[in-house]
Design an enzyme around this catalytic site. Structure first.
Site, short mmCIF file in Angstrom:
data_model
loop_
_atom_site.label_atom_id
_atom_site.label_comp_id
_atom_site.label_asym_id
_atom_site.label_seq_id
_atom_site.Cartn_x
_atom_site.Cartn_y
_atom_site.Cartn_z
N LYS A 32 0.86 -1.18 0.00
CA LYS A 32 0.00 0.00 0.00
C LYS A 32 0.90 1.23 0.00
CE LYS A 32 -1.84 -1.60 3.94
NZ LYS A 32 -3.24 -1.60 3.59
N LYS A 90 -0.18 4.25 8.24
CA LYS A 90 -0.37 2.85 7.84
C LYS A 90 0.62 1.93 8.56
CE LYS A 90 -2.12 4.12 3.24
NZ LYS A 90 -3.48 3.56 3.11
N THR A 139 -8.98 -1.00 0.95
CA THR A 139 -9.63 -1.88 -0.02
C THR A 139 -8.75 -3.08 -0.32
OG1 THR A 139 -8.90 -0.27 -1.67
CG2 THR A 139 -11.25 -0.31 -1.17
N LYS A 151 -9.38 -7.33 -1.05
CA LYS A 151 -8.79 -8.13 -2.12
C LYS A 151 -8.07 -9.35 -1.53
CE LYS A 151 -8.14 -3.81 -4.55
NZ LYS A 151 -7.23 -2.66 -4.66
C1 26V Z 1 -5.66 13.77 -1.33
C2 26V Z 1 -4.73 14.57 -1.90
C3 26V Z 1 -4.29 15.71 -1.12
C4 26V Z 1 -3.63 16.74 -1.97
C5 26V Z 1 -2.66 16.16 -2.93
C6 26V Z 1 -3.25 15.16 -3.84
C7 26V Z 1 -4.24 14.28 -3.16
C8 26V Z 1 -4.68 13.17 -3.83
C9 26V Z 1 -5.61 12.35 -3.23
C10 26V Z 1 -6.09 12.65 -1.99
C11 26V Z 1 -7.14 11.80 -1.39
C12 26V Z 1 -6.60 10.79 -0.52
C13 26V Z 1 -7.70 10.09 0.11
C14 26V Z 1 -7.64 8.61 -0.12
O1 26V Z 1 -7.03 8.10 -1.04
N1 26V Z 1 -8.31 7.93 0.74
C15 26V Z 1 -8.39 6.50 0.68
O2 26V Z 1 -9.60 6.19 0.02
C16 26V Z 1 -9.79 4.80 -0.08
C17 26V Z 1 -11.04 4.59 -0.89
O3 26V Z 1 -12.14 5.08 -0.22
C18 26V Z 1 -9.88 4.19 1.30
O4 26V Z 1 -10.02 2.80 1.17
C19 26V Z 1 -8.63 4.50 2.10
O5 26V Z 1 -8.78 4.06 3.43
C20 26V Z 1 -8.39 6.00 2.11
O6 26V Z 1 -7.14 6.29 2.71
#
Ligand code: 26V
Length: 811
Positions: free
Chosen positions: A544, A550, A652, A656
């Site tokens: 991951k 994590k 997720t 899997k």
């Molecule tokens: C945040 C940011 C912050 C600014 C820079 C670019 C960027 C790109 C993506 C994100 C969102 C991150 C949130 C994320 O990936 N959360 C994950 O979402 C999964 C699907 O719901 C979940 O299984 C994970 O626990 C969670 O960490």
């Protein structure tokens, strides 16, 4: 299902090859062969694609649009063949031509337009929407460079650009006639015309948004939906040669570069928000282009714009596409002449929002000045949304200024995107039960109090077509032999497999399948890393993103502790283990990069220490991506889901792994809780602080990492090993990790959970020795994984949020 026989396929393929490459099949390279196959399959899909679109237009069915900055699709060939129902036919046909299908599938570049969980979820959702006959389409950005390629050089991560389009992309179709103009900068002229305000955006910088469409084929149902990715181009494709003097020339080049920068690269952070102007530009770019094209399409279908909310649902994947709210308002008011109240009703009814993280540092907020300058008209609309919202708050919470300013969309010099998302949508969901509860009770408690009806939970899922049927064919066959095929369309039918939990023959078969998958992975590891691993050791896997919450560090420290025990007593009776890690660190995330260095250093030392008689091996696999995950997960026996409780929204990969028969060692965090509820305490290994304990420590304090360390000789020793030269001559090398744990009081409770984690690992060791017990646990995990199919998740979204029923008809 595509009706195509082997003979026709072979004929089509040979023809396609000649037409594409101007030579005979026998003269081609494997790459030529892959391209011809991909292109032929795309042609097959196009037939159904056209028919699906015609059907949608004819029936006027409500359309769902899933807006996301990220779609982590991985490879498309194998899964498209599977969904079309022609994989076996093609495999045999190719075989007869002396070509191995899997060899060609392996040549496909991963489409890596995402960081991790959030982007992969979007890809699983596309597959499930198409497979459930839901008219659901993706909207995103066609990044020229996807998630960077990770190289491990001298034990450290080095980033290289992911030039995934270098050899072209057979899956996309460019649609220049559907291009849209997106406007940045400039100013807004406000006039009063017959008592109505008219807003004109002037002197803006135009950007041409050009769509590339990718077909998304459903599973054996003739549906092909669309993923539309936008690419940024200058408006006059090349700069204007007529005004060719030095100043204009340079300006023209500058303009071209600044436009192309918009869809140049995926931001590689996923948990640290930085107020980068280019990212805001990316967000508005695809949201505006997507909405303009959707509304034009619906108008062409003759739909009354005032009923738009009955004809479409727009889902925003996290706050990244939240500008869909003011952009939809702008189009409805400025371009369609609708008044504020009607526009607001349509917007709220149309938009729904998923929150994917409670990490405060990941919440998006944009400095007002930057926002206003880049998007002047959008800012005016957000200001008005905020004004009306605050007015409402004043009436509800008379005199409670503190609360009002905390909830406002614009405050402290920023535009708060999550607040805008909650106010401007009709549904806000979390991605696992605990996560949704934390949103309601803590992070968004004020909003929940005000709009309880908006909040709901949708526990994540994964597509069993990619993560089981495609990536684990032997297990798929075992399921078919034992419980038939109904689970393919109804994944919860996998529960029937539980009947075989104590069946010795099935246990033996399952063991053999896992062993074959382990050998397959061992070969990849030998080839890539030059490390020989024992296929009879426990494959203990944590793959991951690398992030402090994590807790790859917790995993690593316990390996160090076990190593210490073994060096003291090489005859220590443990089941041999192979620890497998993979994952990328954000390029600017120093601690995460140091964590990779620690894992590789620990691996170097342990893998080369003859004293421990190959009982332990530590492997860090380079460049984690979807296709690599498809080889790792079917081979895993122990799934490490060890985040600090409350921090992982869902996870997720946990789903899997269980679907592929791994046993989970986990904290009660994210969807691990639902996995525990499904399989029962006897079929999962749980450890660590509870939610209550973690929240109490965060709120009331009282945790001392230093004292915890002093009270435990094992912790004292492994933390010391970080700075005493044990794993590096350079004693400074892992000091940051040491300090994070001890000087800065271990934000993620690594040391606090250490003892409990070690005990849990001992339980794993003894469970594994009991062959029959382990296999039966594995069977129970597989049997209960059906509920984590994204088909279940998407059904819940469709009925609970989007109000889109199924088209249970055959197209
Ligand atoms: C945040 C940011 C912050 C600014 C820079 C670019 C960027 C790109 C993506 C994100 C969102 C991150 C949130 C994320 O990936 N959360 C994950 O979402 C999964 C699907 O719901 C979940 O299984 C994970 O626990 C969670 O960490």
């Amino acid at each position: 299902m595509l009706r195509i026989d082997k003979k026709t396929f072979k004929h089509d393929y040979i023809e396609k090859f000649r037409e594409m490459h101007g030579k005979d099949l026998s003269e081609g390279t494997d790459n030529n062969r892959y391209e011809a196959l991909g292109s032929l399959i795309r042609d097959y899909v196009v037939e159904k694609w056209i028919r699906t679109n015609k059907c949608y237009n004819r029936t006027g069915e409500k359309q769902v649009y899933y807006f996301s900055m990220e779609f982590l699709l991985g490879r498309l060939l194998g899964n498209t063949l599977l969904n079309l129902g022609i994989r076996d036919t093609c495999k045999e046909g190719l075989n007869e031509l002396g070509i191995d299908l899997e060899t060609l599938e392996d040549l496909e570049q991963d489409q890596g337009l995402g960081n991790g969980g959030l982007g992969r979820l979007a890809a699983c959702f596309l597959d499930s929407m198409a497979s459930l006959n839901i008219p659901g389409h993706g909207c995103g950005i066609r990044y020229k460079y996807g998630f960077f390629e990770q190289k491990i050089i001298n034990g450290s991560q080095v980033e290289a650009p992911d030039n995934w389009l270098r050899d072209g992309n057979v899956w996309e179709i460019k649609k220049p006639d559907k291009a849209q103009i997106v406007k940045f900068g400039g100013e807004v002229r406000v006039e009063s015309l017959n008592g109505e305000l008219k807003f004109t955006h002037m002197n803006y910088d135009p950007v041409l948004a050009v769509p590339y469409d990718i077909p998304v084929a459903g599973y054996e149902n003739n549906v092909v939906n669309t993923l539309r990715l936008w690419s940024a181009e200058p408006v006059n494709n090349e700069f204007d040669f007529s005004s060719f003097n030095r100043g204009d020339y340079l300006k023209a080049i500058e303009y071209k570069n600044s436009v192309e920068a918009i869809s140049q690269v995926l931001y590689p952070d996923d948990s640290l928000y930085e107020g980068k102007r280019l990212r805001l530009k990316q967000q508005y770019f695809f949201v505006s282009a997507g909405l303009q094209s959707i509304i034009k399409h619906h108008k062409k279908q003759g739909i009354d714009i005032r009923n738009l909310d009955e004809k479409m649902a727009i889902h925003i994947n996290d706050t990244h596409p939240v500008l869909a709210i003011p952009e939809l308002m702008r189009i409805l008011m400025d371009e369609e002449g609708i008044g504020w109240d009607d526009a607001w009703r349509i917007t709220i009814n149309t938009i729904s929002y998923t929150n994917h993280t409670i990490l405060a540092e990941a919440l998006e907020k944009w400095p007002i000045d930057m926002f206003k300058k880049l998007l002047p008209r959008i800012y005016m609309i957000v200001e008005e949304i905020n004004r009306r919202f605050c007015e409402d708050l004043w009436n509800r919470y008379i005199g409670q200024w503190d609360k009002i300013s905390k909830m406002a969309i614009i405050s402290d010099g920023y535009v708060k995107m999550a607040h805008l998302a909650v106010v401007g949508s009709h549904s806000v969901n979390g991605v696992a039960k605990l996560h949704t509860e934390i949103l309601k009770k803590q992070e968004m408690a004020n909003f929940y109090y005000m709009y309880p009806h908006k909040f709901n939970n949708k526990t994540n899922g994964i597509t069993h077509r990619r993560w089981l049927i495609k990536s684990n064919p032997e297990l798929t066959n075992l399921l078919k032999e034992t419980i038939g095929r109904s689970w393919i369309k109804h994944p919860t039918d996998m529960e029937n497999f539980e009947r075989f939990a104590e069946d010795k023959a099935v246990q033996q078969k399952l063991y053999e399948i896992k062993r074959n998958n382990k050998i397959h992975l061992a070969n990849i590891i030998a080839e890539q890393q030059g490390i020989t691993i024992n296929p009879d050791s426990i494959f203990d896997v944590q793959v991951k993103r690398i992030h402090a919450y994590k807790r790859q560090t917790l995993n690593c420290l316990r390996i160090m502790e076990l190593y210490n025990r073994l060096t003291e007593n090489p005859d220590l009776n443990i089941v041999p283990r192979t620890f497998i890690f993979a994952g990328k660190a954000a390029p600017g995330y120093y601690l995460a990069k140091k964590t990779i260095e620690l894992i590789t250093a620990v691996g170097d030392k342990i893998n080369n220490d003859k004293r421990i008689k190959d009982k332990l091996k530590v492997v860090f696999l380079e460049n984690y991506r979807v296709s690599l995950a498809e080889s790792i997960i079917p081979a895993a026996e122990l799934s490490e889901q060890i985040s600090t409780t409350t921090k992982e929204a869902s996870g997720t990969s946990n789903m899997k792994f269980m679907m592929n028969g791994a046993i989970t060692i986990a904290t009660l965090d994210g969807a691990n809780i639902e996995i525990r509820d499904e399989v029962g305490d006897d079929n999962i290994v749980i450890f660590g602080l509870t939610e209550r304990e973690v929240l109490d420590y965060y709120q009331k304090g009282g945790y001392s990492a230093w004292n915890t360390c002093q009270g435990d000789e094992r912790i004292k020793r492994v933390t010391n090993d970080l700075i005493n030269g044990c794993y590096s001559y350079d004693r400074e090398k892992f000091k940051t990790i040491y300090e994070h744990l001890l000087t800065y009081n271990d934000e993620f409770f690594v040391l606090k959970d250490f003892d409990s984690y070690l005990k849990a690992q001992d339980r794993v060791d003894s469970l594994y020795r009991d062959f029959s017990k382990w296999q039966s646990m594995s069977i129970i995990n597989i049997a209960h994984s059906g509920i984590f199919s994204s088909d279940r998740t998407i059904q819940e979204y469709a009925t609970g949020i989007w109000g889109s029923g199924y088209l249970y008809k055959n197209l």
